[in-house]
Scaffold this active site. Structure first.
Site, PDB file in Angstrom:
ATOM      1  N   HIS A 184       2.923 131.911  64.286  1.00  0.00           N
ATOM      2  CA  HIS A 184       2.447 132.388  62.878  1.00  0.00           C
ATOM      3  C   HIS A 184       2.047 131.001  62.008  1.00  0.00           C
ATOM      4  CE1 HIS A 184       2.890 135.736  59.603  1.00  0.00           C
ATOM      5  NE2 HIS A 184       1.949 134.695  59.015  1.00  0.00           N
TER       6      HIS A 184
ATOM      7  N   ARG B 130      -1.172 140.611  61.121  1.00  0.00           N
ATOM      8  CA  ARG B 130       0.252 140.943  61.555  1.00  0.00           C
ATOM      9  C   ARG B 130       0.495 141.512  62.522  1.00  0.00           C
ATOM     10  NH1 ARG B 130       0.651 137.703  57.892  1.00  0.00           N
ATOM     11  NH2 ARG B 130       1.618 138.012  55.790  1.00  0.00           N
TER      12      ARG B 130
ATOM     13  N   ASP C 235      -0.989 135.257  67.000  1.00  0.00           N
ATOM     14  CA  ASP C 235      -0.351 134.212  65.941  1.00  0.00           C
ATOM     15  C   ASP C 235       0.581 134.920  65.331  1.00  0.00           C
ATOM     16  OD1 ASP C 235      -0.235 131.642  64.607  1.00  0.00           O
ATOM     17  OD2 ASP C 235      -0.872 133.067  62.855  1.00  0.00           O
TER      18      ASP C 235
END
Ligand code: NAI
Length: 336
Positions: A295, A234, A258
């Site tokens: 993501h 995250r 990401d």
């Protein structure tokens, strides 16, 4: 069951429609994200299906609860975007997809490492412009390098095994040791030791108050000069401001990201005809040694199929009054 689907994307819709032929739920797809401003769309829907950048804060939860929602079905593993205490106090049940393909995410982390190291992202653009020079594309052998894995749960464990297969020395930090990894030769060390020894560091812990900014200025100062940092966990595991400073000084050799601290409202959207308003993200995109994906680590056929199946299965369990296999622990005592 009537389900209000928020932040729906073309890449997932077909998987849900096909899987729903087995379950027969009544799904309405909304493209908008679920926020306090859009919460009214969920009125009369007993189930809301949310994704990682929906904002399930106190206001949103109060609003959907007042409008009759009883179940929040997260189509993600992470649940850091839900105020679980408020959901629990309101009697809202929260289910999620704890595992859909650890391989998808682990393999994407490896893709970031290989692309950054061998500068595939730069070589791709070059050769298409007719520039066949190799200058500036020198990489390094991964073989025998030390790779530090922070978090050896489902994803981190798969990642550690892949890197062990490359002949890397894998060291790990987690509050729980994975016996299979110990047998495979992975060595558990303290966080500080991992930061000091690793040539590449990959983050696979969930975002919690304890892990927020686990990579901050102090942690970065402990790392080797030239270290490669990979984050498919995250965004807020890393203090972005500190990361940018470390990239500017040349201390960080590579960053493969990401996820991004402020990705909400940016990632998953096509903003190509707009002026990017996030200055930190804009700065990150200027570094040649930063590779950013939006993501997408989870984005494989297998993972999407599993997400659709488990999400709809979770909702059916709720509808039938069965035990909820994937209910968030905090809310398990809630009555139905
Ligand atoms: P998991 O729950 O199987 O593993 C997490 C590991 O972190 C556990 O071994 C746990 O002991 C450890 N951990 C948690 N807090 C810790 C702490 N304070 N200190 C040390 N260790 C700690 O989770 P999984 O399935 O491996 O996923 C990890 C994260 O990856 C998710 O929480 C999610 O945020 C992220 N993710 C990202 C995706 C993407 O597309 N980029 C897709 C799926 C997950």
């Amino acid at each position: 069951m009537k389900i209000a689907f928020f932040d729906t994307h073309q890449f997932e819709r077909n998987f849900f429609q096909k899987e729903n032929e087995k379950f027969g739920h009544d799904i309405t797809f909304f493209e908008t994200r679920l926020t306090e401003q859009t919460a009214n769309l969920a009125a009369q829907y007993p189930c809301v299906c949310a994704f990682v950048n929906d904002r399930l804060n106190s206001k949103t939860l109060n609003s959907i609860s007042a409008n009759g929602t009883r179940l929040i079905a997260l189509r993600s593993a992470g649940f850091n975007h839900v105020d679980m205490k408020v959901a629990c106090d309101l009697g809202l049940h929260v289910v999620r997809v704890p595992e859909y393909s650890p391989h998808a995410v682990a393999e994407h982390a490896v893709a970031l490492i290989l692309s950054l190291n061998r500068k595939i992202h730069r070589a791709y653009g070059r050769v298409r412009e007719g520039n066949f020079s190799l200058d500036g594309l020198v990489g390094f052998d991964l073989y025998k390098k030390t790779v530090g894995v922070i978090g050896t749960g489902r994803i981190g464990a798969v990642f550690a095994k892949i890197l062990a297969g490359f002949g890397c020395q894998v060291i790990a930090y987690d509050r729980v040791q994975n016996s299979e990894l110990l047998t495979a030769g992975v060595q558990y060390v303290s966080l500080n030791e991992l930061l000091k020894k690793s040539d590449t560091i990959s983050l696979h812990v969930p975002l919690t108050p304890e892990t927020r900014h686990v990579i901050d200025e102090k942690a970065l100062a402990l790392t080797k000069k030239g270290v490669m940092l990979i984050n498919t966990g995250r965004g807020a595991l890393i203090d972005t401001r500190a990361l940018i400073e470390s990239l500017k000084s040349g201390h960080i050799g590579y960053a493969g990201l990401d996820v991004y601290e402020e990705e909400e409202g940016i990632f998953f959207e096509n903003l190509s005809d707009q002026i990017l308003q996030d200055d930190q993200l804009a700065r990150l995109l200027t570094f040649p040694n930063v590779l950013l994906t939006s993501h997408q680590a989870f984005l494989t056929d297998e993972a999407l199929g599993n997400i659709a199946h488990t999400t709809l299965q979770n909702i059916t369990e709720f509808e039938k009054g069965n035990i909820l296999s994937n209910q968030n622990v905090r809310a398990k005592h809630l009555k139905r």
